[in-house]
Design an enzyme around this catalytic site. Structure first.
Site, PDB file in Angstrom:
ATOM      1  CE  LYS A 175      -3.725  -2.673   0.717  1.00  0.00           C
ATOM      2  NZ  LYS A 175      -5.033  -2.739  -0.074  1.00  0.00           N
ATOM      3  CG  HIS A 294      -7.357  -9.917  -6.165  1.00  0.00           C
ATOM      4  ND1 HIS A 294      -8.674  -9.230  -6.389  1.00  0.00           N
ATOM      5  CD2 HIS A 294      -6.995  -9.185  -5.079  1.00  0.00           C
ATOM      6  CE1 HIS A 294      -8.855  -8.539  -5.267  1.00  0.00           C
ATOM      7  NE2 HIS A 294      -7.962  -8.586  -4.586  1.00  0.00           N
TER       8      HIS A 294
END
Length: 475
Positions: A175, A294
């Site tokens: 992140k 994902h």
């Protein structure tokens, strides 16, 4: 056309529209071992009988259309048609029914999830006679499963490649997910891996944007992997997202990852599509790459209770198409996931044989005939206080992925990774000693934090963080 031909073509044919249930509702039908079985949650329009609604689903997802056609006489509908063989009301819901449909195996192309879904969840979901339609579960026959390669490697082969046993694997999503330069991104990867994580990860929408092109990211991440491996003596990896705008570009990225010596690549299998995913899975098996999956976009499909498709179906489809990991919710974090339902599809991902269990949303017994298993990934809003629950819920064969729960540590990325590794090792040791993680979890973490200042700092930061919302996905 000769009179004789006209007579043959017209035998048994009467133009017009007739009720679907006359042809496609067959409650007396005994299902075959080779049938694909589907459980649909059907909400008919007012005035439409449930039998007609179930038959309409069977018809429109197999051989039927809205009117009788003369070419029906040129084939055997009894051989090829889908059949609604059972209807049952949904307890506690008005005008909702579970319709059971059997499809002959000949309707489907071998080894093609794309073709299977095009039939079963195709145009029928827009059918006007239905207010809503949801595919709750599929039974895939062993004869059809044997036409699929499945996961590139599977759970045991992955553990052997990594030389890591007896505990869940630890990961971290880098992140912020967008905006970092490739060099700073690689630095974060290195710090997390050096601190004790097994994997770091590209987020689902990290592809090749102006601020960080894919080739630059791959190079800096590879440097981080090899440097952290040299320092720790452990095998490390970073999920290099190969998802791209074309299959050709996706394969180019996967090939470059292999040339760099990376152990694993990643794909967004719903936005990328099943055809692309299966192609990538085949490449990964042939070239020794693990494949992380994902599920971006899944909630668009599976979150509404009465329309769409349950994630357990998407999970089964992924195991057939191919992937070594897939995100599966957390039960305790920020993303949707009720415990028993989540564990139901986690078993469908990992186990070789799963019994029917309606209490967990499993409508059919599923035999995977030794198709390799998939590691479920718990990711989304989790931190060190969740570690005992995650270890107890998911067990050893899982990946526990802490993004903000690593990078949000007040001392930095590497201490965040240390905190998570210490918490995990403490939970695994406590479990192996016979302690109850569900009951003693907080105490286990507090004890470990006494000798780990990194864990103590993490415990202090996230002691008040909870995501307590009612789950939408209930039975």
């Amino acid at each position: 056309m000769s009179p004789q031909t006209e007579t043959k073509a017209s035998v048994g044919f009467k133009a017009g529209v007739k009720d679907y249930k006359l042809t496609y509702y067959t409650p007396e039908y005994e299902t075959k071992d080779t049938d694909i079985l589907a459980a649909f949650r059907v909400t008919p329009q007012p005035g439409v009988p449930p039998e007609e609604a179930g038959a309409a689903v069977a018809a429109e997802s197999s051989t039927g259309t809205w009117t009788t056609v003369w070419t029906d006489g040129l084939t055997s509908l009894d051989r090829y048609k889908g059949r609604c063989y059972g209807i049952e009301p949904v307890a506690g819901e008005e005008n909702q029914y579970i319709a059971y449909v059997a499809y002959p195996l000949d309707l489907f192309e071998e080894g093609s999830v794309t073709n299977m879904f095009t039939s079963i969840v195709g145009n029928v979901f827009g059918f006007k006679a239905l207010r809503a339609l949801r595919l709750e579960d599929l039974r895939i026959p062993t004869a059809y499963i044997k036409t699929f390669q499945g996961p590139p490697h599977g759970i045991q082969v992955e553990r052997d490649k990594l030389n890591k046993y007896g505990r869940p694997l630890l990961g971290c999503t880098i992140k912020p997910k967008l905006g970092l330069s490739a060099k700073n991104y690689g630095r974060a990867v290195y710090e997390c891996l050096r601190g004790g994580l097994d994997f770091t990860k590209d987020d689902e929408n990290v592809n090749s944007q102006p601020f960080m092109r894919w080739r630059d990211r791959f190079l800096f991440c590879a440097e981080a992997i090899f440097k952290s491996q040299a320092e720790t003596g452990e095998i490390k990896g970073h999920y290099l997202n190969a998802t791209a705008g074309t299959c050709e570009e996706m394969m180019k990225r996967a090939i470059f990852a292999r040339e760099l010596g990376a152990p694993i690549v990643m794909h967004d299998y719903l936005t990328g599509g099943f055809t692309a995913n299966t192609s990538l899975a085949h490449y990964c098996r042939d070239n020794g790459l693990l494949l992380h999956i994902h599920r971006a976009m899944h909630a668009v499909i599976d979150r509404q209770k009465n329309h769409g498709m349950h994630f357990r179906v998407l999970a089964k489809a992924l195991r057939m198409s191919g992937g070594d990991h897939i995100h599966a919710g957390t039960v305790v974090g920020k993303l949707e996931g009720e415990r028993e339902i989540t564990l139901g599809f986690v078993d469908l991902l990992r186990d070789d044989f799963v019994e029917k269990d309606r209490s967990r949303g499993i409508y059919f017994t599923q035999d995977w005939v030794s198709l390799p298993g998939v590691l479920p990934v718990a990711s989304g809003g989790i931190h060190v206080w969740h570690m005992p629950a995650l270890t107890e819920i998911f067990g050893d064969d899982s990946v526990l992925q802490f993004g903000g729960g690593t990078l949000g540590h007040p001392w930095g990325n590497a201490p965040g990774a240390v905190a998570n590794r210490v918490a995990l090792e403490a939970c695994v040791q406590a479990r192996n000693e016979g302690r109850d993680l569900a009951r003693e979890g907080n105490e286990i973490i507090r004890e470990a934090s006494k000798w780990s200042p990194e864990l103590a700092a993490a415990c202090e930061v996230w002691k008040e963080i909870k995501f307590e919302f009612e789950a939408m996905d209930t039975l």
